[in-house]
Design an enzyme around this catalytic site. Sequence first.
Site, PDB file in Angstrom:
ATOM      1  N   ALA A 113       0.845  -1.192   0.000  1.00  0.00           N
ATOM      2  CA  ALA A 113       0.000   0.000   0.000  1.00  0.00           C
ATOM      3  C   ALA A 113       0.880   1.242   0.000  1.00  0.00           C
ATOM      4  O   ALA A 113       2.057   1.187   0.309  1.00  0.00           O
ATOM      5  CB  ALA A 113      -0.871  -0.008   1.243  1.00  0.00           C
TER       6      ALA A 113
ATOM      7  N   GLY B 194      -0.873  -5.286  -0.080  1.00  0.00           N
ATOM      8  CA  GLY B 194      -1.830  -5.123  -1.175  1.00  0.00           C
ATOM      9  C   GLY B 194      -1.316  -5.723  -2.474  1.00  0.00           C
ATOM     10  O   GLY B 194      -2.104  -6.151  -3.321  1.00  0.00           O
TER      11      GLY B 194
ATOM     12  N   GLU C  57      -2.186  -9.265  -2.291  1.00  0.00           N
ATOM     13  CA  GLU C  57      -3.654  -9.385  -2.380  1.00  0.00           C
ATOM     14  C   GLU C  57      -4.109  -9.251  -3.831  1.00  0.00           C
ATOM     15  O   GLU C  57      -4.997  -9.974  -4.286  1.00  0.00           O
ATOM     16  CB  GLU C  57      -4.318  -8.322  -1.499  1.00  0.00           C
TER      17      GLU C  57
ATOM     18  N   GLU D 183       0.892  -6.621   6.906  1.00  0.00           N
ATOM     19  CA  GLU D 183       0.044  -5.543   7.432  1.00  0.00           C
ATOM     20  C   GLU D 183       0.066  -5.440   8.950  1.00  0.00           C
ATOM     21  O   GLU D 183      -0.057  -4.364   9.518  1.00  0.00           O
ATOM     22  CB  GLU D 183      -1.413  -5.738   6.978  1.00  0.00           C
TER      23      GLU D 183
END
Length: 708
Positions: free
Chosen positions: A66, A111, A114, A134
């Site tokens: 992120a 992310g 993901e 995270e």
Amino acid sequence: MSDAEQAVRLELSEQIATLIVDNPPVNALSAAVMSGLEERLRAAHADPQVVAIVLAGAAATFVAGADISRLQAIGSGAPLGSGRSLAAILPLVESGEKPTVAAIDGFALGGGLELAMACNARVGSTRCRVGLPELKLGLIPGAGGTQRLPRLVGVQRAVDMMLGSTQIDGRQARELGILDELVDPGSNVVERAQLVARELADGRRELRRALERDDRLEPLDDARRIIADARAAAAKKHRNVGYPDACLDAVLEGVEKGAKAGFSREQQLFRELLVSDAARGLIHVFFATRAAAKVPGVTDAGLTASPIERVGVLGGGTMGSGIATALVSAGVEVRLKEVDDAALEAGVARVRGNVERNVTQGRITREQGDATLARLRGQTDYAGFSDLDMVIEAATEKVELKQQIFRELAERTSDRAILASNTSSIDIEHLAPEGAAGRVLGTHFFSPAHIMKLVEVVRSAKTSPQTLLDTLGLAKKMKKTAVTVVNCPGFLINRVFMRYGQAAGWLIDRGVDPYRVDRALYDFGMPMGPNRMGDLAGLDVSVFAAGIMDAAYPDHAYRSALRGLLVEAGRLGEKSGSGHYRYEGRKAEEAPKLAGFVARARELAGSPEPISPSDEEIVQMALFGVVNEACRAIEEGIVVRPGDIDVAAILGMGFPAYRGGPMKWADGIGARAVHDALADWRTRYGAALFEPSRLLAGKAKSSASLLD
Ligand code: NAI
């Protein structure tokens, strides 16, 4: 081209659309990347020329995660803005009209992973690294990671990876089932992904959606047990924070009620965590750690760091052996010098023991261990010192001895070699021989030096920027976090935390039970309370160091007689079997005999009126003084920025990272509240220890941040 189009480029070849995330340096998921992904995915799905889509990253990495500044802004109340969340885009990746394949070279973290897990297949290179880190930021994966990872690798592995914030390499990712194919690094990753994409489009390969899979999930009862065990382990490891439980809640919801329910639970928990104190604290630490590497006038002065490849270490005792271990482990050639053969043998044996432990505990291979030890050479003379890039002195703490050593070093090393001292209390300027001051500085490691991540790099007014820059480079090579400090007694951590020990003594003299003081600070999140910590370090060492610090900073010093009394009675702490506590091996138990020493210390303090603070007040009385002293250090220009103190306190003292460090924690309470409490104790109890510093008073008056 718009920002979004630049951030995600499109290459169309033989009906395969390859979308390349291009956001240097690590392709983080910025708002432009997110918009770019959405626009390009919609266009590719709608384009009749396209049969399948490959997602890749520019500059030999996929997507490293992120955009953390965006998360920080949202956590601090900024609106989400026009940018979409990754979670909202992923249905276009997983369940769009055309199949998708991730081509992973380099990092796919957070992310990034993901995004890759939402693809219908994943091709990765042997050098790729994947993980969901995270939780390191007090968050949980927020784009389906808590649902897709267990469905790809099973609940046990997924929970281990997420709770440990573990990164794994391509080979492991292939074995676990995150990757469908493993290839060599380079252009063939994308080429192979394009072939897989074509096979999916042609129906020659089964199209899979991670969210719809349950073939890797353990039977429900097993999954529940795994999650319960992980919860129990996390409760021990992480105190006072909710994110490990939140992660497990989301996984459990998914395995019990299906991916859709799990996904909405994850979304809700992610949003809650984003504004939590823990995430704000940890994200602050993330940025503060990065900032600490930047030293104005040094790292921005256009200088080029010279690599340090050969280092002499003087002294193979507790610290020298740890420093030598960290150096050889980082690939540096070391000459370890001791006073005689016996001391040398003991020092070398300590280094050997440290490296062997890394081998037996599986952190490095046998070959790596042998190669590491081959870089160590022990000696009792200065042979070869003229070829060294640097010498780190970790000899016995005596001024005359160290001055003598530095004179010898100035003569026997090249005039480019850096001369560093690991002293904990001696003024760096007193060590520098004439003409050599530019290449002298302090490297204050923390014990055990091969494990603790902090090194205070101490500059005198004469230390040259080049010397500092090269030393910062060495610290990085050693995987240490360097905090640059201007020379002053106690440097940074020992100076600001002297108030912690002083306040603990003050509380005891005021009738607060020492064990209660320890419990309150342990519950706050410190690894142990100040009295237990004194026992661990050795009370004789503590009394000696306290004498030096009190002489250097006499104005606001407070010393309880307690530690001195314990030392007189031979209660030196853990090493002698008793101190504040009594010890069975390493296990500490409350010692009934302590009461007599406490009573005597109170008498010596003039039997002041007892106080009965709450646990919260105990914590504040112990730590507001640290913040106050940190303000003095900032005012004197000892540190570059307040965040440096947070980084140092977390790595050097075990201050709970999820509270962001003492400055961030105090800032959350507010400069005015901290100041007013100190001023109140100062007046009410006549304790100079609590005298608010000028900087804190100024911040309180203007309601300014303690972090600016
Ligand atoms: P130590 O007593 O364990 O080791 C000192 C070693 O230096 C001894 O083995 C001694 O034989 C050797 N030595 C003495 N003169 C020497 C010379 N001329 N050449 C080469 N070696 C010589 O002491 P420790 O604890 O390792 O401390 C070393 C330095 O690190 C001191 O300045 C101390 O203040 C500092 N320090 C210690 C910390 C700790 O937790 N022990 C933490 C941070 C700094």
